[in-house]
Design a protein around this motif. Structure first.
Motif, PDB file in Angstrom:
ATOM      1  N   GLU A 586      25.956  32.570  16.113  1.00 46.71           N
ATOM      2  CA  GLU A 586      24.953  31.770  15.411  1.00 46.71           C
ATOM      3  C   GLU A 586      25.477  30.369  15.080  1.00 46.71           C
ATOM      4  O   GLU A 586      25.282  29.830  13.988  1.00 46.71           O
ATOM      5  CB  GLU A 586      24.499  32.483  14.125  1.00 46.71           C
ATOM      6  N   LEU A 587      26.169  29.790  16.066  1.00 53.33           N
ATOM      7  CA  LEU A 587      26.724  28.451  15.893  1.00 53.33           C
ATOM      8  C   LEU A 587      25.953  27.394  16.678  1.00 53.33           C
ATOM      9  O   LEU A 587      26.332  26.225  16.676  1.00 53.33           O
ATOM     10  CB  LEU A 587      28.200  28.434  16.346  1.00 53.33           C
ATOM     11  N   LEU A 588      24.871  27.845  17.360  1.00 56.30           N
ATOM     12  CA  LEU A 588      24.100  26.902  18.167  1.00 56.30           C
ATOM     13  C   LEU A 588      23.330  25.945  17.259  1.00 56.30           C
ATOM     14  O   LEU A 588      22.595  26.366  16.369  1.00 56.30           O
ATOM     15  CB  LEU A 588      23.118  27.653  19.073  1.00 56.30           C
ATOM     16  N   ILE A 589      23.518  24.657  17.478  1.00 48.97           N
ATOM     17  CA  ILE A 589      22.823  23.628  16.695  1.00 48.97           C
ATOM     18  C   ILE A 589      21.726  23.024  17.567  1.00 48.97           C
ATOM     19  O   ILE A 589      22.000  22.556  18.684  1.00 48.97           O
ATOM     20  CB  ILE A 589      23.801  22.531  16.221  1.00 48.97           C
ATOM     21  N   LEU A 590      20.516  23.031  17.101  1.00 48.42           N
ATOM     22  CA  LEU A 590      19.391  22.476  17.843  1.00 48.42           C
ATOM     23  C   LEU A 590      19.118  21.047  17.379  1.00 48.42           C
ATOM     24  O   LEU A 590      19.030  20.776  16.177  1.00 48.42           O
ATOM     25  CB  LEU A 590      18.135  23.329  17.627  1.00 48.42           C
ATOM     26  N   ASN A 591      19.008  20.142  18.331  1.00 48.99           N
ATOM     27  CA  ASN A 591      18.640  18.752  18.047  1.00 48.99           C
ATOM     28  C   ASN A 591      17.158  18.589  18.373  1.00 48.99           C
ATOM     29  O   ASN A 591      16.785  18.188  19.481  1.00 48.99           O
ATOM     30  CB  ASN A 591      19.502  17.793  18.873  1.00 48.99           C
ATOM     31  N   LYS A 592      16.313  18.911  17.418  1.00 53.36           N
ATOM     32  CA  LYS A 592      14.878  18.957  17.676  1.00 53.36           C
ATOM     33  C   LYS A 592      14.265  17.565  17.619  1.00 53.36           C
ATOM     34  O   LYS A 592      14.689  16.698  16.841  1.00 53.36           O
ATOM     35  CB  LYS A 592      14.186  19.877  16.665  1.00 53.36           C
ATOM     36  N   GLU A 593      13.230  17.399  18.424  1.00 55.43           N
ATOM     37  CA  GLU A 593      12.452  16.162  18.445  1.00 55.43           C
ATOM     38  C   GLU A 593      11.043  16.497  18.918  1.00 55.43           C
ATOM     39  O   GLU A 593      10.800  17.547  19.528  1.00 55.43           O
ATOM     40  CB  GLU A 593      13.104  15.144  19.380  1.00 55.43           C
ATOM     41  N   TYR A 594      10.092  15.586  18.668  1.00 52.10           N
ATOM     42  CA  TYR A 594       8.736  15.766  19.162  1.00 52.10           C
ATOM     43  C   TYR A 594       8.659  15.226  20.589  1.00 52.10           C
ATOM     44  O   TYR A 594       9.102  14.092  20.859  1.00 52.10           O
ATOM     45  CB  TYR A 594       7.737  15.024  18.282  1.00 52.10           C
ATOM     46  N   PHE A 642      -2.476  17.799  23.940  1.00 48.91           N
ATOM     47  CA  PHE A 642      -2.057  19.064  24.554  1.00 48.91           C
ATOM     48  C   PHE A 642      -0.548  19.080  24.838  1.00 48.91           C
ATOM     49  O   PHE A 642       0.014  18.096  25.312  1.00 48.91           O
ATOM     50  CB  PHE A 642      -2.819  19.277  25.859  1.00 48.91           C
ATOM     51  N   GLY A 643       0.106  20.218  24.533  1.00 45.01           N
ATOM     52  CA  GLY A 643       1.460  20.469  24.995  1.00 45.01           C
ATOM     53  C   GLY A 643       2.559  19.823  24.198  1.00 45.01           C
ATOM     54  O   GLY A 643       3.699  19.747  24.671  1.00 45.01           O
ATOM     55  N   HIS A 644       2.276  19.363  22.999  1.00 42.33           N
ATOM     56  CA  HIS A 644       3.330  18.764  22.192  1.00 42.33           C
ATOM     57  C   HIS A 644       4.085  19.841  21.411  1.00 42.33           C
ATOM     58  O   HIS A 644       3.471  20.730  20.816  1.00 42.33           O
ATOM     59  CB  HIS A 644       2.752  17.719  21.231  1.00 42.33           C
ATOM     60  N   VAL A 645       5.426  19.709  21.411  1.00 41.80           N
ATOM     61  CA  VAL A 645       6.269  20.676  20.714  1.00 41.80           C
ATOM     62  C   VAL A 645       7.341  19.933  19.927  1.00 41.80           C
ATOM     63  O   VAL A 645       7.634  18.756  20.188  1.00 41.80           O
ATOM     64  CB  VAL A 645       6.942  21.666  21.696  1.00 41.80           C
ATOM     65  N   PRO A 756       6.117  27.250  19.538  1.00 43.68           N
ATOM     66  CA  PRO A 756       5.128  26.793  18.562  1.00 43.68           C
ATOM     67  C   PRO A 756       4.631  25.391  18.931  1.00 43.68           C
ATOM     68  O   PRO A 756       5.415  24.525  19.324  1.00 43.68           O
ATOM     69  CB  PRO A 756       5.909  26.773  17.241  1.00 43.68           C
ATOM     70  N   SER A 757       3.317  25.187  18.854  1.00 42.57           N
ATOM     71  CA  SER A 757       2.742  23.881  19.189  1.00 42.57           C
ATOM     72  C   SER A 757       2.686  23.007  17.947  1.00 42.57           C
ATOM     73  O   SER A 757       2.831  23.462  16.814  1.00 42.57           O
ATOM     74  CB  SER A 757       1.345  24.057  19.770  1.00 42.57           C
ATOM     75  N   THR A 758       2.488  21.701  18.174  1.00 44.71           N
ATOM     76  CA  THR A 758       2.353  20.751  17.067  1.00 44.71           C
ATOM     77  C   THR A 758       1.313  19.721  17.444  1.00 44.71           C
ATOM     78  O   THR A 758       1.092  19.436  18.627  1.00 44.71           O
ATOM     79  CB  THR A 758       3.698  20.065  16.767  1.00 44.71           C
TER      80      THR A 758
END
Length: 760
Positions: A586-594, A642-645, A756-758
């Motif tokens: 559980e060391l994976l770091i996610l660099n999230k963006e839109y 449509f299709g934004h995450v 999950p969508s946004t």
């Protein structure tokens, strides 16, 4: 007086159009008139029933007597059922000569009459008085129903001559007869007659029997106890297993002053016995249906037998107040019973298995014990139970340190049950869990353990348990191998044994998983060694050439390309191993963006198509199919939203690339298609990747996303495992399935992932 009409319609009859209707007639004039008209319409037969007051009406009222006589003179037949008593005996003797055939049946009320096309009924009869209220109908369905009722009563009625002889000569005749096709009305009539005429009533009934018959029983007993002409000191006793299902019924009966005792595992036969009558419910169909048939007898030999059986059961019965208190306080009225007769133990095993509602757990202490179950037919019996009770899950655990020979024997036995003999197979592929073909709710597992035990367990629904001593003898005869047995209905004890079973079952499953993991890990080591050896050899070989080369290095560009590709292969392998380490810790770091998933997919498809020639896949096309336009929105709005995450773009590219790499490897020609869609109800974006290749090997499909699982010539079996972990970290899902043609032949595979969508 008035008459009413219902269901009026017109149908042809003897060349005329007669109205089909149902009427309610009041007053003697109208009632008698309709009765006379009814008798005139009789062509071949009239069937009629009436209570003990009616024989005087037929004999004393000229309109009726003459009507009967006229039917007989025209060649018609009259079948009649009534209640023959000492009071109406003189009229019944005349009635025997007036009708074609007369029969006696206790408990009749009112009367019905049926000819070929008409039905009449009355509930009001006065001795030697004309009818004053009549229901009349010529509706076909009503006539047919009335005929069915009459025929049912006729089958169960007694010839009049026999009853008349009994009354005149004071002879008590004994009879045993089956009252078939019984209705609620007939059951109620029999109960009421027995209760009314008896001072001591004993009822032995199952849980379902009490639930089904309780309305008749309570109503009959209530009427008897409240009627001043009836003996109010009746002794009424009921034997039943008191459970939460019938608790309220039992309390209601106790409030009426009825004696009740609790007895477990009572016989499935429901019967009521008095000093003069015996009623047995012979057969029952659905859970809430009344008895199909009733066996009635007043033969003293039957009465004595069932009365003695009841007395013995009554002595061993338990106080209902204690049982009720235990049930209401949700405590167990527990018992433990020791059984020293092996045959009784075997019978109890079958009884417990048959009684299961949702679960059967069994532990066999050794392989010989399993062979005894097969030899005795117990395995076949359990297979039958699993087929007939789809909601009952059956699990059997064999505890023994096994070898390949024992596993082969079990496999052979199961394949015989499944209708085929197994071919020779590799010992590494012999399963430790076995299933009957087409039966998902019956499993047998081997616990490969040195644990020594001579005790077998049977736990049913976690509320009944049977512990059986198994003698350590070579004989496969079940009776010879059984010693003492201990049976208990204690929920706590049964749950404890069930916990032991679950622990051993989980241990067996863990052993299976470790064995599978060990095999997969060995395969991975071989694959990883191959994956490392090839690029390392290339790196060493070509780098040696370059080191020892003089002149223009451009002549060796192909060596540099190979070195570059090998280095990338090593880097990818190292990345996968690092990814697995990060994910599992559980060391994976996610660099999230839109970002737009649709644009990302289009870019990936474009890049793959630009480089497809490098993979020698010239007959393969990779394409993206845009989502159909939503008619409820404008085109620009539809595409914009449509299709934004909100996700880690690099990781999502990694997942899509992993799936595409597999699809490209297993698809030589045809199409790989990517599609995006959305589920507005769950706010999810769905990406499917379908190919027309060889599909997924069914052997690995259930474990496809597990570490080291691969059928690839060069894969490590880590890519899909990493992909699944990445998607789940994004709170999404991923799964795979094969696609089939009309002949159930695999024609490709399809991977689906959700995110999950946004709206951003």
């Amino acid at each position: 007086m008035a008459s009413g009409k219902y269901d009026e319609k017109s149908l042809p009859h003897h060349g005329l159009h007669l109205h089909k209707n149902t009427q309610l007639l009041y007053g003697a004039e109208k009632a008698v008139g309709k009765g006379v008209e009814f008798m005139k319409n009789v062509r071949h037969k009239m069937d009629i029933t009436f209570d003990q007051r009616a024989p005087s009406i037929v004999i004393e009222i000229p309109q009726y007597y003459n009507g009967y006589d006229d039917i007989l003179k025209r060649g018609g037949k009259i079948r009649c059922i009534t209640v023959i008593t000492k009071e109406n005996l003189q009229y019944c003797e005349k009635l025997v000569k007036t009708v074609t055939e007369l029969r006696h049946l206790d408990g009749l009320k009112g009367g019905i009459a049926i000819n070929e096309t008409e039905y009449m009924a009355t509930t009001v009869l006065q001795e030697a008085q004309p009818l004053t209220e009549v229901i009349y109908s010529n509706v076909d369905e009503v006539v047919a129903q009335g005929q069915f009722i009459f025929d049912t009563l006729w089958k169960n009625a007694t010839p009049a001559q026999k009853k008349i002889k009994e009354l005149k000569e004071g002879i008590k005749s004994y009879e045993t007869r089956l009252i078939t096709e019984s209705s609620d009305y007939l059951i109620e009539t029999e109960f009421e007659r027995v209760v009314r005429n008896s001072s001591e009533i004993d009822v032995c009934t199952s849980i379902d029997g009490l639930r089904i018959n309780k309305n008749h029983l309570i109503e009959s007993i209530t009427n008897a106890l409240t009627n001043e002409r009836i003996n109010t000191h009746k002794r009424i006793r009921i034997l039943v297993e008191i459970t939460r299902d019938n608790l309220e019924i039992v309390k209601e009966l106790l409030d009426l002053g009825i004696q009740i005792r609790h007895i477990k595992d009572i016989s499935s036969i429901d019967y009521t016995v008095t000093n003069s009558d015996l009623i047995i419910a012979v057969k029952r169909t659905e859970k809430n249906a009344p008895s199909d048939s009733i066996l009635y007898s007043n033969d003293p030999s039957y009465l004595d037998h069932f009365a003695n059986v009841f007395e013995e059961l009554w002595k061993s019965g338990k106080d209902p107040e204690r049982v009720i208190k235990s049930l209401e306080e949700e405590t167990e009225l527990s018992f433990i019973e020791t059984i020293d007769d092996p045959e009784e133990s075997v019978k109890l095993v079958r009884t417990l298995i048959s009684s299961a509602k949702y679960e059967i757990l069994a532990i066999l202490p050794n392989f010989n014990s399993f062979l005894r179950q097969v030899e005795s037919g117990m395995m076949e019996f359990m297979k039958y139970v699993s087929l007939s009770k789809k909601n009952v899950n059956i699990r059997i655990l064999i505890v023994e340190e096994t070898d390949n020979e024992i596993q082969h024997q079990i496999l052979t036995i199961f394949d015989k049950f499944n209708g085929k003999i197994p071919s020779s197979s590799n010992s590494d592929e012999i399963p430790l869990e076995f299933k009957f073909k087409g039966i998902e709710n019956f499993k047998l597992k081997i616990l490969n353990s040195k644990l020594f035990s001579e005790i077998g367990f049977l736990i049913v629904d976690k509320n009944k348990s049977l512990i059986i001593e198994s003698k350590n003898i070579p004989s496969i005869d079940m009776i010879e191998s059984i010693g003492l047995s201990s049976y208990s209905n204690s929920r706590r004890i049964s749950k404890s044994y069930a916990s032991i079973f679950e622990a051993l079952w989980n241990q067996a499953e863990l052993y299976d998983k470790l064995k599978l993991q060990d095999r997969l890990q060995k395969e991975f080591i071989n694959i990883a060694a191959h994956e490392l050896r090839n690029p390392v050899q290339s790196l060493l070989g070509y780098s040696d050439i370059l080191i020892n080369t003089t002149g223009n290095i451009e002549n060796y560009s192909k060596f540099i390309v190979t070195i570059n590709q090998s280095t990338k292969r090593l880097a990818r392998l190292i990345d996968k191993v690092l990814n697995v380490t990060q994910l599992e810790n559980e060391l994976l770091i996610l660099n999230k963006e839109y970002f737009s998933l649709e644009k990302l997919v289009e870019e990936i498809v474009r890049e793959y198509n630009n480089n497809i020639h490098l993979l020698n896949k010239n007959q393969l096309e990779i394409r993206y199919e845009p989502r159909p336009i939503d008619c409820n929105h404008t085109n620009s709005e539809n595409r914009r939203n449509f299709g934004h995450v909100f996700a880690d773009r690099t990781r999502i590219i990694q997942v899509i690339a992993n799936i595409l790499e597999n699809a490209v490897e297993f698809t030589d020609r045809g199409t790989i298609t990517l599609r995006l869609n959305e589920n507005r109800s769950t706010h999810e974006i769905l990406l499917t990747i379908s190919d027309s290749g060889r599909g997924i090997d069914p052997e690995i499909l259930p474990n496809l996303f597990t570490k080291f699982v691969s059928k690839s010539r060069k894969g490590t079996g880590l890519g899909l495992y990493i992909s699944k972990k990445i998607i789940e970290t994004h709170e999404g899902k991923i799964w795979a399935e094969n696609c089939y043609d009309g002949n159930n032949k695999i024609e490709g595979s399809k991977f689906t992932l959700t995110l999950p969508s946004t709206d951003n």
